[in-house]
Structures are given as C-alpha cells and as structure tokens.
Design a protein around this motif. Structure first.
Motif, PDB file in Angstrom:
ATOM      1  N   THR A  39       0.814  -1.212   0.000  1.00  0.00           N
ATOM      2  CA  THR A  39       0.000   0.000   0.000  1.00  0.00           C
ATOM      3  C   THR A  39       0.852   1.267   0.000  1.00  0.00           C
ATOM      4  N   LEU A  40       1.990   1.223   0.654  1.00  0.00           N
ATOM      5  CA  LEU A  40       2.813   2.426   0.791  1.00  0.00           C
ATOM      6  C   LEU A  40       3.228   3.047  -0.545  1.00  0.00           C
ATOM      7  N   TYR A  43       0.446   5.246  -1.846  1.00  0.00           N
ATOM      8  CA  TYR A  43       0.391   6.548  -1.180  1.00  0.00           C
ATOM      9  C   TYR A  43       1.508   7.455  -1.690  1.00  0.00           C
ATOM     10  N   ALA A  46       0.388   8.908  -4.901  1.00  0.00           N
ATOM     11  CA  ALA A  46      -0.616   9.961  -4.729  1.00  0.00           C
ATOM     12  C   ALA A  46       0.041  11.284  -4.335  1.00  0.00           C
ATOM     13  N   VAL A  47       1.000  11.214  -3.419  1.00  0.00           N
ATOM     14  CA  VAL A  47       1.725  12.426  -3.007  1.00  0.00           C
ATOM     15  C   VAL A  47       2.511  12.989  -4.192  1.00  0.00           C
TER      16      VAL A  47
END
Length: 118
Positions: A39-40, A43, A46-47
């Motif tokens: 999952t990391l 993220y 997305a950032v």
C-alpha cells in the motif's frame, strides 16, 4: 508519447499485481506486513501526483509551458530509475518498499505534466 506511457506504467504493473508475491517469495514477509508494504507505494504515488501537478503549474508560469512540462516529464524520471534499479540489491523487504515508494512518487510526479502535454 504513447511509448513513454508504456514505460511509465511498467513499474506500476509490478506494484499492483506482483509486489505482494515478490515480498513473500524473496523475503518471506507475513501477509499482514505484505499488505502494508504494497500500500505504501500507492500513497507515495498519490503524493507525487499532487506535488507534480503543483510543480508543473508553477514551473509553467515561471518558465513557460515547454519547460514547465518537459522538466517534470524528463528530469524527475532519473530518481525513479535509480530507485527501481536498486531494488534487486537491497537486503531487506523494507528497504525495497522504501525504494518502491520513491519510484512511485517520482513516476507520478511527472504524470500531471504528461497529461498537460497530451
């Protein structure tokens, strides 16, 4: 442009389809930790996407559309390639995960410029 998108998404195909299997087979990571590790990078992407959009707009206003789109599309791919190429040589699953977060963030950093170019 289309060929660039194919190469750009090559790393993402691995992240969303094979990362958990890789972590299991190479590092024997428990299933709960694999889920977090997989999952990391999402993220991070997305950032990177949000930061890339902001940077692309700011650079386009300061230097014009050509440079505002070319720099994020080209220059910021170098850290992405370095991070991805380092993965086979990293000793732990968490080190690989951090490298993949960097890869995802820098890959997606250039996407807003790419979409603006299209």
């Amino acid at each position: 442009y289309s060929l660039g998108q194919v190469f750009n998404n090559g790393g993402w195909v691995f992240l969303v389809s094979l990362l958990q299997r890789y972590l299991d087979e190479q590092f024997h990571v428990p299933v709960d930790d694999r889920g977090l590790m997989a999952t990391l990078p999402l993220y991070g992407g997305a950032v990177g996407m949000l930061a890339g959009g902001w940077y692309t707009d700011r650079l386009a206003r300061a230097r014009g559309r050509r440079w505002g789109r070319a720099v994020p599309m080209g220059l910021f791919k170098l850290p992405c390639v370095v991070a991805l190429a380092a993965c086979p040589f990293l000793p732990t699953a968490w080190a690989v995960t951090v490298a993949l977060v960097v890869m995802a963030a820098f890959t997606d950093f250039g996407i807003p410029a790419s979409w603006a170019f299209a």
